[in-house]
Design an enzyme around this catalytic site. Structure first.
Site, mmCIF file in Angstrom:
data_model
loop_
_atom_site.group_PDB
_atom_site.id
_atom_site.type_symbol
_atom_site.label_atom_id
_atom_site.label_comp_id
_atom_site.label_asym_id
_atom_site.label_seq_id
_atom_site.Cartn_x
_atom_site.Cartn_y
_atom_site.Cartn_z
ATOM 1 N N LYS A 83 -28.627 -67.357 36.653
ATOM 2 C CA LYS A 83 -29.880 -67.142 35.928
ATOM 3 C C LYS A 83 -29.597 -66.740 34.480
ATOM 4 C CE LYS A 83 -34.122 -64.340 36.244
ATOM 5 N NZ LYS A 83 -34.833 -63.329 37.055
ATOM 6 N N SER A 158 -39.367 -64.656 38.371
ATOM 7 C CA SER A 158 -38.798 -65.186 37.147
ATOM 8 C C SER A 158 -37.525 -66.004 37.352
ATOM 9 C CB SER A 158 -38.494 -64.042 36.172
ATOM 10 O OG SER A 158 -37.509 -63.159 36.697
ATOM 11 N N SER A 182 -38.894 -61.352 41.706
ATOM 12 C CA SER A 182 -38.386 -62.492 40.957
ATOM 13 C C SER A 182 -37.329 -63.316 41.672
ATOM 14 C CB SER A 182 -37.822 -62.030 39.606
ATOM 15 O OG SER A 182 -38.872 -61.691 38.737
#
Length: 478
Positions: A83, A158, A182
């Site tokens: 990420k 996210s 997330s």
């Protein structure tokens, strides 16, 4: 083996093929690079890519696997997506923001450091909304990320890029971070597995390791792969004062859960739930019952005070401060939603407000704690709507779920409650699909620090369903 079959291998299966010399890390990396070229333009889940370096590392891993009598690492040659909010030494981390487009890190966060030390090959970074602020993965620097199952819809956030990359067959392993869901929100929306460990189980870098509602963890296409990543990642780290010294041995294969006591709630007592999510949740509960588990619906007594006094205020007081700091000098580079979040964060009144989520967390555990004392795990949906559209406005004042007007950011997810209950391990696994083909998921919540029991339940459920990506009919039509 066809390229698509290689791309949808689990890490566990790929490692076995590497050991038997039926597949090489180079073949796998090449197949994934080829697929990324064909598939990523439609979903836009990859940020920076390191394809040439990945091929070099794959050749080194191949040599280790080919050497008879040689030793290999736990994840030797397995491609990984990281990420774009976690530090990787020598690489930029943009946090989904133009502000950090030239920010290069001089060290890796502990999770990334350990995955690389175990032989994982970072193939690419995955997209995230600016500062990881939203459940909608869209930013000025990377654009809009879309759901592989239906590109009109978003992948959640996210860690939306990681969820989309896994579902699209672009990597077998990915990382995520989770302060309000997330990891689990995109895991459910994309039909993959996501694990939120207890805070401190996986060491982290600052400032995330100071935040007890924050966690870093694995995202995968199988429960065993999540356990495999956890075995590498978890454990005390000399640079993280919050990292736990206790280690947990996780199961890697499914066993019997006959007699396991499972509590569940479809709506946590107050959350509006879409019909398709509800139906898939009920079907999942019947799977557990068919496996011999003792299943009981419970009432936690929670109310919408969880929302009024909960994580939203915490985010404004802590997580949201970065938007205020950056707004002063970089407003021209920020997304509209980050600017609006900064303005909202300014309304939080300081020390008085920061106690609201702490007090609410205590009240919530007064009912969940006793339930988990008499049950092995608690299950509920991950998201109360299958997802939101790729262009969803997280500030939409007219957003509804199941006919009820709700907060457009938090009102379609059921994850942040368990960030507040930060010591409870939670795994999200797929529960089915909506008519739009967008997946749905369930959360399996464990007693504080009891990660193994959560994985035991998840492995049994996965085996009963025959896995999620084992053949072409179970994959997105990309």
């Amino acid at each position: 083996m066809r390229n698509e079959e290689i791309c949808y291998l689990t890490a566990t299966a790929a490692l076995e093929l590497f050991r038997r010399r039926k597949l090489s890390p180079v073949e796998m990396v090449k197949a994934l690079i080829d697929r990324a070229g064909r598939v990523n333009p439609a979903i836009n889940c990859l940020a920076d890519r390191y394809f040439e370096e990945a091929l070099d590392q794959a050749r080194e891993a191949e040599a280790r696997h080919m050497k008879r009598g040689g030793s290999t690492l736990a994840l030797d040659g397995i491609p990984l997506a990281v990420k774009d909010a976690q530090r990787v030494a020598g690489r930029r981390t943009t946090h989904g923001s133009l502000i950090f487009k030239d920010s290069v890190d001089d060290h890796s966060d502990p999770m990334i450091e350990r995955l690389q030390a175990a032989g994982a090959i970072i193939l690419a970074r995955t997209t995230t909304p600016e500062f990881c602020l939203s459940g909608v993965t869209s930013s000025r620097i990377w654009g809009v990320t879309r759901n592989p199952w239906n590109t009109d819809w978003g992948p959640g956030g996210s860690s939306g890029g990681s969820g989309a990359a896994l579902a699209a067959g672009l990597v077998p392993l990915a990382t995520g971070t989770d302060i309000g869901g997330s990891i689990r929100i995109p895991a459910a929306a994309c039909g993959v597995v996501g694990f939120k460990p207890p805070h401190g189980r996986n060491p982290d870098g600052p400032p995330a390791n100071f935040d007890r509602f924050n966690h870093c963890g694995p995202m995968t296409r199988s429960v065993a792969d999540a356990a495999l990543m956890q075995a590498v990642t978890a454990g005390p780290h000399p640079l993280d004062h919050d990292s736990l010294r206790q280690t947990v041995r996780l199961p890697l294969t499914a066993g019997s859960i006959k007699g396991m006591k499972i509590a569940y709630s479809v709506d946590l007592g107050y959350v509006p739930v879409e019909d398709e999510v509800r139906a898939n949740m009920v079907a999942a509960i019947e799977v557990f019952r068919s496996l011999g588990a003792r299943v009981e619906e419970v009432d936690l007594g929670w109310t919408d005070a969880v929302e009024q006094n909960g994580l939203h205020w915490y985010n404004l007081m802590h997580f949201g401060r970065q938007t205020i700091w950056n707004l002063k000098e970089n407003s021209d580079l920020m997304t509209d939603y980050a600017i609006r979040f900064a303005k909202l964060a300014k309304t939080a009144s300081g020390a008085e407000d920061v106690h609201k989520p702490w007090e609410q967390t205590h009240r919530m555990y007064q009912t969940l704690g006793p339930v988990l004392e008499t049950h092995d795990v608690f299950i509920c949906p991950t998201n109360n709507a299958p997802g939101v559209r790729a262009d969803h406005d997280p500030f939409d004042p007219n957003f509804t779920v199941a006919g009820r007007k709700v907060d457009a950011e938090y009102g379609w997810v059921m994850t942040h409650q368990f960030n507040m209950l930060h010591n409870c391990p939670v795994i999200s696994v797929p529960s089915g699909h909506a008519a739009t083909r967008v997946p749905t998921g369930i959360q399996i919540v464990g007693r504080t620090f009891d990660d193994a029991r959560v994985f035991k339940a998840a492995l049994a459920y996965e085996k009963a369903l025959g896995g999620w990506y084992s053949d072409k009919r179970k994959r997105p039509a990309l």
